[in-house]
Design an enzyme around this catalytic site. Structure first.
Site, PDB file in Angstrom:
ATOM      1  CB  SER A   1      -0.922   0.067   1.380  1.00 27.08           C
ATOM      2  OG  SER A   1      -0.085   0.182   2.274  1.00 27.08           O
TER       3      SER A   1
ATOM      4  CE  LYS B   1       0.597   1.510   8.841  1.00 29.23           C
ATOM      5  NZ  LYS B   1       0.108   2.117   7.570  1.00 29.23           N
TER       6      LYS B   1
ATOM      7  CB  SER C   1      -1.077   6.216   7.373  1.00 32.46           C
ATOM      8  OG  SER C   1      -0.344   5.073   8.295  1.00 32.46           O
TER       9      SER C   1
END
Length: 260
Positions: free
Chosen positions: A81, A138, A219
């Site tokens: 993504s 992340k 996000s």
């Protein structure tokens, strides 16, 4: 349905190793038992190594090596993504250091040797706390004891504003350079977006980490589902080794390099 590859790898390694060991300790001796006197000494058909044993003997060393490499050294991942844009793009293949934060048992994730702890600015791979299986990536913005606040596109850690410098307008986003801990990296903000639901203030508990994507307005991260427990940590992303957008495109090595 996601396949738990580490679990499958552990099971296959155990089964092939067990069959090979059983053959060494028991089955091979039976096949080589001396023939009674007066009976032909030609090796009967059933004395040959069974196919399953031959298969296990061939695959066990390979599976064992892969298991050790993936569990304790380096594991490859693909970025699915755009939540880490502009740092990581969809289709990037990355390498994750599995021992940077300590050695963990495969599948269980239990740490048995501590090396270091995640630091602010690290790009970290972890298992999604909501299901404990899906791998997420992340950036660590808060470590145990930190107070993290996000308001009006601005990040604050322990009451201090994290410094950012404008880089460029790339509609529909703005690119900024952010200094987080000792790490300098690029982030995206969507132009003109306000009240995106990601604002708030959080206190990071012991053994937990607050993470956010570099594509701040696109996000799914700790702002929405909370912190990452230490037992969910997989490792530290440190390099891009290939980019492959889709099966209809050719692999590219233009983005090979370290991850800031």
């Amino acid at each position: 349905m996601d396949i738990n590859f580490p679990l499958v790898l552990v099971i296959l390694t155990f089964i092939t190793g067990l069959i090979w060991l059983l053959d060494i300790l028991v089955l091979r001796k039976r096949r080589r038992a001396p023939e009674p006197q007066g009976v032909s000494t030609e090796e009967p058909e059933d004395a040959k190594e069974p196919y399953l044993v031959e298969l296990s003997r061939s695959f066990f060393p390979v599976l064992a090596i892969v298991l050790v490499l993936r569990s304790f050294l380096v594991e490859p991942f693909q970025i699915p993504s755009g939540s880490m844009l502009p740092t990581l793009e969809v289709g990037d293949f990355i390498l994750v250091n599995k021992f940077a934060y300590g050695l963990r048992l495969p599948v269980a994730g239990t740490k048995f040797l501590s090396v270091d702890d995640p630091q602010r600015g690290d790009v970290m791979v972890f298992r999604y706390p909501e299901d404990g299986v899906t791998n997420y990536i992340k950036r660590v913005v808060g470590i145990p004891g930190d107070r993290v606040r996000y308001q009006d596109h601005q990040l604050f850690v322990n009451g201090e504003m994290v410094e950012t410098d404008f880089v460029a307008r790339l509609p529909p986003v703005e690119m900024l350079r952010e200094q987080l801990g000792e790490t300098e990296h690029l982030i995206f903000h969507t132009m003109g977006r306000t009240g995106n639901g990601g604002e708030g203030e959080w206190t990071v508990g012991e053994g937990e980490y607050f993470v956010m994507g570099d594509n701040r307005d696109n996000s799914n991260d700790s702002r929405y589902w909370g912190t990452v427990p230490d037992e969910m940590v997989v490792g530290k992303a440190f390099a891009i080794w290939m980019h492959w957008q889709s099966l209809t495109s050719l692999p590219s090595f233009d983005r090979v390099g370290g991850i800031d």
